[in-house]
Design an enzyme around this catalytic site. Sequence first.
Site, PDB file in Angstrom:
ATOM      1  N   CYS A 242       0.769  -1.391  -0.067  1.00 34.67           N
ATOM      2  CA  CYS A 242      -0.009   0.036  -0.031  1.00 34.67           C
ATOM      3  C   CYS A 242       0.979   1.342  -0.036  1.00 34.67           C
ATOM      4  CB  CYS A 242      -0.975  -0.123   1.083  1.00 34.67           C
ATOM      5  SG  CYS A 242      -2.570   0.939   0.560  1.00 34.67           S
ATOM      6  N   HIS A 326      -3.838  -5.219  -0.127  1.00 34.80           N
ATOM      7  CA  HIS A 326      -3.367  -6.036   1.376  1.00 34.80           C
ATOM      8  C   HIS A 326      -3.385  -7.544   1.248  1.00 34.80           C
ATOM      9  CE1 HIS A 326      -3.261  -1.996   3.486  1.00 34.80           C
ATOM     10  NE2 HIS A 326      -3.807  -1.756   2.778  1.00 34.80           N
ATOM     11  N   GLU A 328      -1.796  -9.117   3.515  1.00 34.93           N
ATOM     12  CA  GLU A 328      -1.954  -9.476   4.931  1.00 34.93           C
ATOM     13  C   GLU A 328      -3.448  -9.483   5.210  1.00 34.93           C
ATOM     14  OE1 GLU A 328      -1.581  -6.439   3.972  1.00 34.93           O
ATOM     15  OE2 GLU A 328      -2.280  -5.078   5.345  1.00 34.93           O
TER      16      GLU A 328
HETATM   17  N1  LIG Z   1      -3.103   1.889   3.596  1.00 37.34           N
HETATM   18  C1  LIG Z   1      -2.319   2.550   3.145  1.00 37.34           C
HETATM   19  O1  LIG Z   1      -1.107   2.115   3.175  1.00 37.34           O
HETATM   20  C2  LIG Z   1      -2.723   3.829   2.425  1.00 37.34           C
HETATM   21  C3  LIG Z   1      -1.768   4.476   1.541  1.00 37.34           C
HETATM   22  C4  LIG Z   1      -1.874   5.928   1.545  1.00 37.34           C
HETATM   23  N2  LIG Z   1      -2.145   6.741   2.639  1.00 37.34           N
HETATM   24  C5  LIG Z   1      -3.265   6.066   0.577  1.00 37.34           C
HETATM   25  O2  LIG Z   1      -4.222   6.525   1.093  1.00 37.34           O
HETATM   26  O3  LIG Z   1      -3.074   6.037  -0.480  1.00 37.34           O
END
Ligand SMILES: NC(=O)CC[C@H](N)C(=O)O
Length: 355
Positions: A242, A326, A328
Amino acid sequence: MILEDGTTFEGKSFGYEKSVAGEVVFYTAMTGYPESLTDPSYTGQILVSTFPLIGNYGVPSDSKEENLYEFYESNKIHITGLIVSDYSFEYSHWNAIKSLGDWLKEQKVPGLFGIDTRALTKIIRVKGSLLGKIEFDDEVIDFYDPNQENLVAIASTDKVEVYGNGEHRIVLVDCGVKYNIIRCLIKRNATVIVVPWDYDFNNEDFDGIFLSNGPGDPALCDATVENIRKTMDAEKPIMGICLGNQLLARAAGAETYKLKFGHRSHNQPVLLQGTDRCFITSQNHGFAVDTKTLPADWEPLFTNVNDQTNEGIRHKTKPFFSTQFHPEAASGPVDTEFLFDDFMNNVIEYKKNKK
Ligand SMILES: NC(=O)CC[C@H](N)C(=O)O
């Protein structure tokens, strides 16, 4: 609840009563509110649940394993506020220890119910993510844009901490890490050395680097990007998730941008590059990597089937890859957890070749 475009919704309170402001975003998952509320990536955001029935299974136990909460994704609630349609005052679950309302009150986070979340979500879908505030009675406050701030500095740890005692030494750059990333690494024979977001880990003794998820705009994390750039010369395996995907891309020289309203759900379809394989993934992000700007020695790894946005990148010859979704999960589908195996295999391969 007041949006920056002037729209106002009146709701009833079931959490802590104080006025708060942030960015209003919606998520469409039907379960997993304990994990979402404690996901540090939501720092600065007022969360709207499109699934109407929230609170019916209460809040899970605060037991710990390997020094990590077993059922939460960090040590506290990170969202700024919670907006739901129908709050269940009654809850029932084998593992529940309290109600969602009591948890919100304890952690001083407001929650409103009785809001037409469908109407609210439609506004965000048309106009894009909006700033908003929850105001109680006479406590009038200003709007606040969390994306102007380095939220990673708030969500990250301030000290180096070690988890597990496996054979492979993985440095995990904590930009606001979800505990399940640490659990997934420990399960795969890793010792996880968690370091602050701006820590120069290049002098540590390690076999691979993991770049965590985290809140806010990736363009504000230059200190992490610099350290990633330095580590690339050593060619030790890298995996990111992410925000980690966005930071790896920026370290490679690519650009990131803000999506209209982002992806926050359990059912985002992603296609593995060069195959017909589609995986259903858990997501929570408002920014994305601009695939067009990837340098020649990098390529997309996954692409979102709904809107064609980037869902991961990889280096063409070196063991560096990351995903926007994700693997995970926590919460959501676990179908892509095998990517942790791919990373650990890269680590084992790297150590073999080094000898
Ligand atoms: N879940 C995250 O790592 C989000 C990554 C980043 N803050 C976004 O909103 O794209």
